[in-house]
Design a protein around this motif. Structure first.
Motif, PDB file in Angstrom:
ATOM      1  N   UNK A  44       0.985  -1.393   0.474  1.00 21.55           N
ATOM      2  CA  UNK A  44      -0.400   0.273  -0.266  1.00 21.55           C
ATOM      3  C   UNK A  44       0.987   1.081  -0.041  1.00 21.55           C
ATOM      4  N   UNK A  45       2.035   1.225   0.152  1.00 23.67           N
ATOM      5  CA  UNK A  45       2.988   1.836  -0.605  1.00 23.67           C
ATOM      6  C   UNK A  45       3.600   3.026   1.071  1.00 23.67           C
TER       7      UNK A  45
ATOM      8  N   UNK B 104     -15.193  -5.823   2.206  1.00 24.64           N
ATOM      9  CA  UNK B 104     -16.592  -4.405   1.957  1.00 24.64           C
ATOM     10  C   UNK B 104     -16.187  -3.484   2.571  1.00 24.64           C
ATOM     11  N   UNK B 105     -16.205  -2.572   1.649  1.00 25.06           N
ATOM     12  CA  UNK B 105     -15.708  -1.429   1.705  1.00 25.06           C
ATOM     13  C   UNK B 105     -17.114  -0.241   2.065  1.00 25.06           C
ATOM     14  N   UNK B 106     -16.862   0.571   3.377  1.00 30.62           N
ATOM     15  CA  UNK B 106     -17.964   1.725   3.506  1.00 30.62           C
ATOM     16  C   UNK B 106     -17.854   2.806   2.782  1.00 30.62           C
ATOM     17  N   UNK B 107     -18.023   3.559   2.202  1.00 29.75           N
ATOM     18  CA  UNK B 107     -17.275   4.729   1.796  1.00 29.75           C
ATOM     19  C   UNK B 107     -15.879   5.147   2.032  1.00 29.75           C
ATOM     20  N   UNK B 108     -15.189   4.335   1.943  1.00 23.87           N
ATOM     21  CA  UNK B 108     -13.659   4.344   1.838  1.00 23.87           C
ATOM     22  C   UNK B 108     -12.967   5.496   1.911  1.00 23.87           C
ATOM     23  N   UNK B 109     -14.072   6.289   0.649  1.00 21.83           N
ATOM     24  CA  UNK B 109     -12.829   7.656   0.520  1.00 21.83           C
ATOM     25  C   UNK B 109     -13.251   8.915   1.089  1.00 21.83           C
TER      26      UNK B 109
ATOM     27  N   UNK C  56      -7.099   9.142  -4.548  1.00 21.22           N
ATOM     28  CA  UNK C  56      -7.006   8.308  -5.395  1.00 21.22           C
ATOM     29  C   UNK C  56      -5.901   7.185  -4.828  1.00 21.22           C
ATOM     30  N   UNK C  57      -5.132   8.077  -3.707  1.00 17.73           N
ATOM     31  CA  UNK C  57      -4.029   6.987  -3.321  1.00 17.73           C
ATOM     32  C   UNK C  57      -4.373   6.048  -3.102  1.00 17.73           C
ATOM     33  N   UNK C  58      -5.813   6.222  -1.931  1.00 14.78           N
ATOM     34  CA  UNK C  58      -6.644   4.650  -1.691  1.00 14.78           C
ATOM     35  C   UNK C  58      -7.674   4.023  -2.884  1.00 14.78           C
ATOM     36  N   UNK C  59      -8.003   4.944  -4.085  1.00 12.71           N
ATOM     37  CA  UNK C  59      -8.594   3.890  -4.927  1.00 12.71           C
ATOM     38  C   UNK C  59      -7.619   3.240  -6.151  1.00 12.71           C
ATOM     39  N   UNK C  60      -6.428   3.732  -5.832  1.00  8.35           N
ATOM     40  CA  UNK C  60      -5.400   2.632  -6.874  1.00  8.35           C
ATOM     41  C   UNK C  60      -5.460   1.928  -5.727  1.00  8.35           C
ATOM     42  N   UNK C  61      -5.057   1.612  -4.418  1.00  7.76           N
ATOM     43  CA  UNK C  61      -5.011   0.552  -4.515  1.00  7.76           C
ATOM     44  C   UNK C  61      -6.372  -0.543  -4.490  1.00  7.76           C
ATOM     45  N   UNK C  62      -6.975   0.482  -4.288  1.00  7.60           N
ATOM     46  CA  UNK C  62      -8.626  -0.900  -4.211  1.00  7.60           C
ATOM     47  C   UNK C  62      -9.148  -1.125  -5.804  1.00  7.60           C
TER      48      UNK C  62
ATOM     49  N   UNK D 138     -14.630   4.658 -10.092  1.00  5.49           N
ATOM     50  CA  UNK D 138     -13.412   3.646  -9.665  1.00  5.49           C
ATOM     51  C   UNK D 138     -14.116   3.212  -9.896  1.00  5.49           C
ATOM     52  N   UNK D 139     -16.392   2.712 -10.397  1.00 10.47           N
ATOM     53  CA  UNK D 139     -17.204   1.857 -10.356  1.00 10.47           C
ATOM     54  C   UNK D 139     -17.445   1.123 -11.777  1.00 10.47           C
ATOM     55  N   UNK D 140     -16.839   2.391 -12.955  1.00  6.88           N
ATOM     56  CA  UNK D 140     -16.647   1.888 -14.330  1.00  6.88           C
ATOM     57  C   UNK D 140     -15.601   1.324 -14.444  1.00  6.88           C
ATOM     58  N   UNK D 141     -14.581   1.483 -13.613  1.00  6.26           N
ATOM     59  CA  UNK D 141     -12.861   0.722 -13.670  1.00  6.26           C
ATOM     60  C   UNK D 141     -13.266  -0.623 -13.250  1.00  6.26           C
ATOM     61  N   UNK D 142     -13.853  -0.606 -12.545  1.00  5.94           N
ATOM     62  CA  UNK D 142     -14.011  -1.889 -12.113  1.00  5.94           C
ATOM     63  C   UNK D 142     -14.809  -2.805 -11.816  1.00  5.94           C
ATOM     64  N   UNK D 143     -16.223  -2.262 -11.352  1.00  2.52           N
ATOM     65  CA  UNK D 143     -17.324  -2.466 -10.878  1.00  2.52           C
ATOM     66  C   UNK D 143     -17.622  -4.044 -12.266  1.00  2.52           C
TER      67      UNK D 143
END
Lengths: 241, 218
Positions: A124-125, A159-164, A173-179, A198-203
């Motif tokens: 996670x850097x 499970x992620x509850x509104x992580x950002x 972005x640093x958190x989304x990149x990890x996800x 994020x949703x568009x990229x990976x969901x």
């Protein structure tokens, strides 16, 4: 596989979840969005048994959460969870935060647990923050530690509850990149978020909740460009500006 | 001016030793039991919550001196033999102080967000592990100033054990007074010693309070 069958939940007289049906296959990423108070976070808490539900059934890998014979503590070991406000243990260093559960629950040796924790911090850097206390870290760093803490249990689901949503914009972005990396590596994830990029990229699937119901689901660009439900349309137009 | 004190210094300080011992035992037991009582007070299980709440409300609403008396006079009837006054006093103090420490811990536990507890559970920790590694240590640190204040009160309260004949500090002062008839200087001396110890204690408490405010770690 997580199966949610006809789940309803009440807080007193108020019904927060209304007849929810959903299946999440292994390796999939599901994004849940919707206005606040729509029951997204509550649904997430029901999935790992942190909140009881009154009707229906949630089945994780064949084990029903409402079955009194199910050992919830054991089941939660394979379902990691990340919270909006990080929820790191404030009295422990980053390294201790990550190694606590592996040492106490999985009975790993200190050396083994710390080795794994350092690998995760590397991933996670922020390996240089291992000996800091959470209060000395930025929000983005704290959230990455929280993700590392969950991953240390080698969960099968996350499970992620509104992580950002508690983060300053430059840290999102640093958190989304990890996800995104996690999703691409094949982790099964359920993410409550309004980050539509994020949703568009990976969901693999996106569901929209309103007033305790799933009112729209989609799996592709169509969800964003041409939603069927008026409520979804309005919501998306507000967050996609 | 302190002639009677000087003549009986060894005897008096022996009593003070008993006071310190009694305080140490009362605190060790009272704080440990208090941690558990506090957990009981936030329990959602009414079979735990109700009896613990009854215990706390009952004990907090009767004077300490009655608890000490009762325990000392009732226990021999149950146990069939008289109890050593020191042990009897220790147990009475633990029963009494645990309700006060319990309420301090309850406030500490309630200052911890529900999601932090959920976070601990979501890593597979059990209730006992969550209490031991997360709830209790955080509550202890956050409530340290209150815990020290209550400890000082406990230290002062121990003088009440003289009513069951325990030869602690105050009791020994009164024994000397019966022989020497120097009430003012003897009880003055006892007061000064108590004051010094309590004053240092309150300074320590203040120090932790300021330290906690400055670092903001918790």
């Amino acid at each position: 596989m997580i199966e949610i069958k006809n789940v309803s939940k009440w807080f007193g007289d108020f019904q927060v979840l209304k007849d929810i049906n959903e299946t999440i296959q292994k390796g999939q990423t599901m994004v849940i969005c919707g206005p606040s108070g729509s029951g997204k976070s509550t649904l997430l808490r029901c999935i790992n048994g942190l909140e009881p539900y009154q009707k229906g059934e949630i089945i994780v890998d064949g084990e029903s959460l409402s079955d009194p014979k199910t050992n919830l503590y054991k089941l939660r070991q394979k379902i990691g969870m990340v919270f909006q406000r990080f929820e790191l243990y404030p009295h422990m260093t980053v390294l201790k935060n990550i190694t606590l559960a592996p040492m106490k629950v999985l009975k790993k040796s200190k050396k083994e647990a710390e080795k794994k924790a350092m690998e995760l911090l590397e991933r996670v850097g922020i390996p240089d923050k291992a000996h800091e206390y959470p209060a000395n870290l930025s929000g983005g760093q704290q959230q990455r530690v929280a993700i590392a803490r969950s991953l240390a249990m080698e969960p099968e689901y996350m499970l992620f509850d509104e992580p950002t949503s508690a983060l300053d914009p430059e840290m999102i972005n640093e958190v989304l990149d990890v996800m995104v990396d996690l999703a691409k590596e094949g982790m099964t994830m359920i993410v409550v978020t309004h980050e539509m990029g994020f949703a568009r990229e990976v969901a693999d699937e996106i569901i929209f909740m309103d007033e305790g119901r799933i009112i729209e689901r989609g799996s592709d660009e169509e969800f964003f460009t041409n939603p069927k439900n008026e409520r979804t349309k309005l919501f998306l137009s507000q967050i996609l500006v | 001016m302190f002639d009677a004190v000087i003549r009986n210094f060894g005897f008096l300080m022996g009593g003070f030793g008993v006071t310190l011992e009694l305080t140490a035992c009362a605190l060790a037991g009272g704080i440990t039991l208090g941690m558990i009582v506090g957990l009981g007070r936030i329990s959602r299980n009414r079979w735990i919550y109700q009896p613990v709440t009854l215990y706390v409300n009952f004990i907090r609403n009767i004077p300490l001196i009655l608890v000490i008396f009762w325990f000392y006079f009732v226990m021999p009837i149950i146990a069939g033999q008289p109890l050593n006054p020191f042990i009897s006093a220790v147990i009475s103090f633990i029963i009494f102080e645990a309700t006060y420490f319990g309420e301090i811990f309850r406030a500490g536990y309630q200052s911890i967000s529900v999601d932090l507890i959920h976070a601990a559970y979501s890593t597979g920790l059990t209730y006992t592990q969550t209490a031991r590694y997360v709830l209790i240590p955080i509550a202890f640190r956050r409530m340290l100033p209150s815990l020290i204040t209550q400890s000082i009160i406990t230290f002062q309260d121990t003088s009440l054990a003289f009513v069951i004949g325990l030869q602690e500090f105050v009791r020994r002062a009164s024994i000397v007074d019966n022989l020497e008839v120097r009430s003012i200087q003897l009880y003055g001396f006892v007061g000064i010693v108590f004051f010094i110890f309590c004053f240092i204690g309150s300074k320590i408490s203040l120090h932790f309070e300021e330290k906690g405010r400055k670092t903001g770690v918790l």
